[in-house]
Design a protein around this motif. Structure first.
Motif, short mmCIF file in Angstrom:
data_model
loop_
_atom_site.label_atom_id
_atom_site.label_comp_id
_atom_site.label_asym_id
_atom_site.label_seq_id
_atom_site.Cartn_x
_atom_site.Cartn_y
_atom_site.Cartn_z
N ASP A 95 0.86 -1.18 0.00
CA ASP A 95 0.00 0.00 0.00
C ASP A 95 0.90 1.23 0.00
N ARG A 133 -5.34 1.57 2.61
CA ARG A 133 -6.18 0.38 2.62
C ARG A 133 -5.73 -0.52 3.77
N GLY A 166 -13.31 2.27 0.32
CA GLY A 166 -13.80 1.49 -0.82
C GLY A 166 -14.30 0.11 -0.44
N ILE A 167 -15.07 -0.50 -1.33
CA ILE A 167 -15.64 -1.82 -1.08
C ILE A 167 -14.55 -2.86 -0.86
N GLY A 168 -13.51 -2.83 -1.70
CA GLY A 168 -12.43 -3.80 -1.57
C GLY A 168 -11.75 -3.71 -0.21
N ALA A 169 -11.55 -2.46 0.26
CA ALA A 169 -10.92 -2.27 1.56
C ALA A 169 -11.79 -2.85 2.68
N GLU A 170 -13.08 -2.64 2.59
CA GLU A 170 -13.99 -3.18 3.60
C GLU A 170 -14.01 -4.71 3.54
N GLU A 171 -13.97 -5.25 2.34
CA GLU A 171 -13.96 -6.71 2.20
C GLU A 171 -12.72 -7.34 2.82
N ARG A 172 -11.61 -6.61 2.79
CA ARG A 172 -10.36 -7.14 3.32
C ARG A 172 -10.13 -6.76 4.78
N GLN A 174 -10.99 -3.58 6.71
CA GLN A 174 -10.44 -2.26 7.03
C GLN A 174 -10.56 -1.94 8.52
#
Length: 319
Positions: A95, A133, A166-172, A174
């Motif tokens: 990151d 992220r 972002g959605i990806g960050a929340e999925e991983r 955050q």
């Protein structure tokens, strides 16, 4: 020429007149305009001093976000020698919003973690405007744990509007990554000094700023939410950001009074962007002093002091 903020228009007008007079003096050669230039320079300096003597919280927000303000990489290049950045969180990816590694600060080996916004379009995209992220915070955890292992002080430079939403960050994960980074900060048995150099936005800032000493540049801001986002939530109108900035008490002066930060680092007249080298040098001196105060303390004392410091925040406030 500086990039003038909206409220600096009186200074911008005077500086424009100075530039025009200098052009006339250079072109004509025989016309002495030095006295006129000196008079206008004095008026410009007085106008600038008058403006910055009574900045509103919203105006300080604009100064904190100034595009020419020194960023993390500027502090690193000036204050830290032999800096070796380390990449990746060993879970997912690198990151670029968080720069982390090891180097020498005033000759002393330290770990450094900082948030970098970027200074032009290309670098802003690369560093995601300083919004990290989950892998950025996990990288910060990795560096802090290495610093703990080798008994090295940690210095963090905070400058972010907030963690990337972002959605990806929340999925991983955050939220978990921010919480874990905050937990590691609080549990370190080595000195931890944080400096808020621009924006200190929400959990994205506190994740690397739960420190023994929290320093803040004179015209930086530190808040639980950005003024625009707060206005959108409260009134569904982001144009009322200046009202939220006033109500949230986000300036260094307010936060020092509340005990949320420990020290205000002075900036040159007109903000750090008008005297970048002097601002960074002053910040370095205050970081050095903070580390000198903390270095004699034992690991248990450092941890206890840090935890008690944050538990005490707001205890004596009357609501």
């Amino acid at each position: 020429m500086h990039n003038y903020l909206d409220f600096e228009k009186p200074v911008a007008d005077l500086d424009s007149q100075i530039i025009e007079l200098k052009k006339i003096g250079d072109a004509e050669g025989r016309i002495d305009v030095s006295e006129d230039i000196q008079r206008l320079e004095t008026r410009s300096a007085d106008a600038l001093a008058d403006l910055y003597r009574k900045l509103t919280p919203w105006q300080k927000t604009q100064v904190a976000r100034h595009p020419d303000r020194p960023h993390c990489v500027d502090y690193l290049s000036t204050l830290v020698t032999d800096f070796t950045p380390l990449a990746g969180d060993r879970y997912f990816a690198e990151d670029h919003a968080i720069i982390a590694g090891f180097g020498r600060f005033k000759g002393q080996p330290v770990a450094v973690i900082g948030q970098e916004k970027g200074s032009d379009t290309q670098t802003r995209l690369k560093h995601n405007f300083g919004m990290a992220r989950p892998e950025g915070y996990r990288k910060a955890v990795r560096i802090m744990e290495m610093a703990e292992r080798f008994a090295l002080p940690v210095v963090t430079l905070v400058d972010t509007a907030g963690a990337y939403p972002g959605i990806g960050a929340e999925e991983r994960g955050q939220a978990e990554a921010i919480a874990r980074s905050t937990q590691v900060c609080l549990g370190l048995t080595v000195p931890l000094v944080s400096l808020i150099i621009g924006e200190g936005g929400s959990g994205g800032a506190i994740a690397i700023a739960a420190a023994n000493r929290v320093l803040m540049m004179e015209h930086a801001i530190y808040s639980v939410i950005s003024p625009e986002a707060g206005a959108s939530i409260l009134w569904r109108d982001s144009s009322r950001a200046k009202d939220v900035a006033q109500a949230m008490k986000i300036t260094a002066q307010d936060l020092k009074g509340f005990g949320i930060i420990d020290e205000i680092v002075s900036e040159p007249l007109g903000g750090a962007h008008r005297g970048r080298e002097r601002a960074i040098e002053t910040a370095g001196e205050r970081i050095e002093a903070a580390l000198a105060e903390l270095s004699p303390l034992s690991g248990d004392e450092l941890k206890r002091q840090r935890r008690e410091k944050f538990l005490a925040i707001g205890r004596d406030l009357k609501v």
